[in-house]
Design a protein around this motif. Sequence first.
Motif, short mmCIF file in Angstrom:
data_model
loop_
_atom_site.label_atom_id
_atom_site.label_comp_id
_atom_site.label_asym_id
_atom_site.label_seq_id
_atom_site.Cartn_x
_atom_site.Cartn_y
_atom_site.Cartn_z
N ALA A 1 0.83 -1.21 0.00
CA ALA A 1 0.00 0.00 0.00
C ALA A 1 0.86 1.25 0.00
CB ALA A 1 -0.93 -0.01 1.22
N LEU A 2 1.95 1.22 0.76
CA LEU A 2 2.88 2.35 0.77
C LEU A 2 3.47 2.57 -0.61
CD1 LEU A 2 4.51 4.44 2.51
CD2 LEU A 2 6.25 2.66 2.74
N GLN A 3 3.88 1.48 -1.24
CA GLN A 3 4.48 1.58 -2.57
C GLN A 3 3.48 2.13 -3.59
OE1 GLN A 3 6.26 -2.04 -3.93
NE2 GLN A 3 6.71 -1.26 -5.97
N ASN A 4 2.22 1.78 -3.42
CA ASN A 4 1.18 2.24 -4.35
C ASN A 4 0.71 3.66 -4.05
OD1 ASN A 4 1.29 -0.26 -5.60
ND2 ASN A 4 -0.47 -1.09 -4.48
N GLY A 5 1.18 4.22 -2.95
CA GLY A 5 0.76 5.56 -2.59
C GLY A 5 -0.53 5.61 -1.80
N TYR B 1 -1.48 5.74 1.29
CA TYR B 1 -0.92 5.96 2.62
C TYR B 1 -1.91 5.70 3.75
CZ TYR B 1 2.44 8.14 -0.50
OH TYR B 1 3.31 8.38 -1.53
N PRO B 2 -3.16 6.17 3.67
CA PRO B 2 -4.11 5.85 4.76
C PRO B 2 -4.31 4.34 4.94
CG PRO B 2 -4.95 7.67 3.44
CD PRO B 2 -3.76 7.11 2.70
N LYS B 3 -4.39 3.60 3.85
CA LYS B 3 -4.53 2.16 3.93
C LYS B 3 -3.31 1.52 4.59
CE LYS B 3 -6.37 -1.88 3.06
NZ LYS B 3 -7.57 -2.34 3.80
N SER B 4 -2.12 2.02 4.22
CA SER B 4 -0.89 1.50 4.82
C SER B 4 -0.89 1.73 6.33
CB SER B 4 0.32 2.19 4.18
OG SER B 4 1.52 1.68 4.71
#
Length: 532
Positions: free
Chosen positions: A371-375, A377-380
């Motif tokens: 999720a961080l890699q995909n941008g 951020y809230p999900k991460s």
Amino acid sequence: MENDLIERFRRVVETHTGLVIPSHDTGLLEKTLATRSRTCKCKTFDHYLTLLDSDTLQANEEWRQLVLVLTTGESYFFRDSGQISLLRDVLLPDLIQQRQNSKQLRIWSAGCSTGEEPYSLAMILRDILPDWDAWQVFILGSDINEQALSFAKKATYNEWSFRRVEPYFIDTFFEKKGQYYQLNDAIRQTVEFRYLNLIKELFPASGSNLYDFDLIICRNVFIYFDAETINGLVKKFGESLTQGGYFLTGHAEVSNKSQFGLQARLYPESLVYHKPKPPVIKSPKSITTSHTSSLTIRATTRSERQARKDRPTRIDRSKTTETNSRNRFKKRPDTLSSAQSHRHSAFSRRRSNVSESKPDLDQLLAEAAQALQNGAYPKSIELVESIQNALIKDSTLAKGDLTFQAHLILARALANLGRLDDADQACQKAIKENGFSAEPHFLLAQLAQEQGQPEHAKKALKKTIYLSHDHVSAYLELAGIYAHESKNKHARKMRETALELLLKMPKDAKITGYEAWPVSVLCDQLKEQLER
């Protein structure tokens, strides 16, 4: 130079420009004054001080030259991904809604340096306005450094200004000319550049077209001023906003309290000041998790833009890239480094049969990293918090590397949303879990730079290098800080070391924080800088 005289110079500089010269920069100021006084053929420092304090044409010209040396800010496109995301997804769409009848937008980038910020705003608006040709968009870029403004007007940039820019924007708005990129005329004509001393200039003022702005951005400027000067400028900026307008500063540059008729609004990405409309008109709400709009006439949605252009949405809340950087949360990392990913996968394999619950946590960690890699951020952040809650409930679970990686992912996600204090705390927790990893210290350095704290940044970068002698990104960041401080020998040494390390790497390798730049391109850029 005696202390009394240097203090007199500091006072006259502050009075004329608003710039507060910190005590640790006294030596640099003294060297600058010595150089300028010789250029002006002043026999003594007292003579030079008298010249600066006079009201003559020679004094005015000398102030312009002195300011060029004292203000050496660096910029880059789409700087600060959190604020850029907030502008694109929330603030600008709201302003478009408000101005749908007049179809006029007025924006001021105060302290625009070499022009990347106002040009970034113009590109964003060009990309999200559904009927661009029907709108009158005026963007003012002002600065006290005339040399920077001259550069901005040419709108010709090298690859270093695009270090956090997606190829779409380069392909759409720039033309490659040799080693440089020329911005197209449509965007250039949207922006007007002007020399402006924020301290001396009187505004709002209709005669100088400094009034009724919908958006004023003044980032990384207040760090040079004292509290009294900052308050005076915030008041002037507030008076120069139209009702419903927004005022955006750098992180932690201004008090987070509502003042001077401006209401402070805290979004996940940044603090913003809003000038409310009269009570009879409902003000837009501060949206903290999602920013949807049901407007009949509105900025196009992501799905509409994707269907219309058959390409991924740019600078949206989930895939924002920053363009940055001084210091700029410059080169904010979006992903785990390859080494970290390897360590994580190996750790997952070792732990796969420890217990029934552990694989679930490993899976959550992998999803958080993705999720961080995909941008996203809230999900991460949500996934990391799930991991942390599970660990709190079951103390028998081994925390080791899992907890460290979770804190690091959380710190990066928070940083990309502009929640710098929370990101700092997550970094400290990661360091507590693993005091021998360089990555939390490197992220702390980036957070410090974003908040205008170069000394803290240097300390963290030196710690990064101590823990990881081949950390190329840390050398590059230190080089940038030293160059900004005019410590050219130190900057050169850092760049030479970085180049030496890069030359040993495969040409297609990726560097943390510089993932968009192949090693071969970074080498070419460093060689060009070292040859200057």
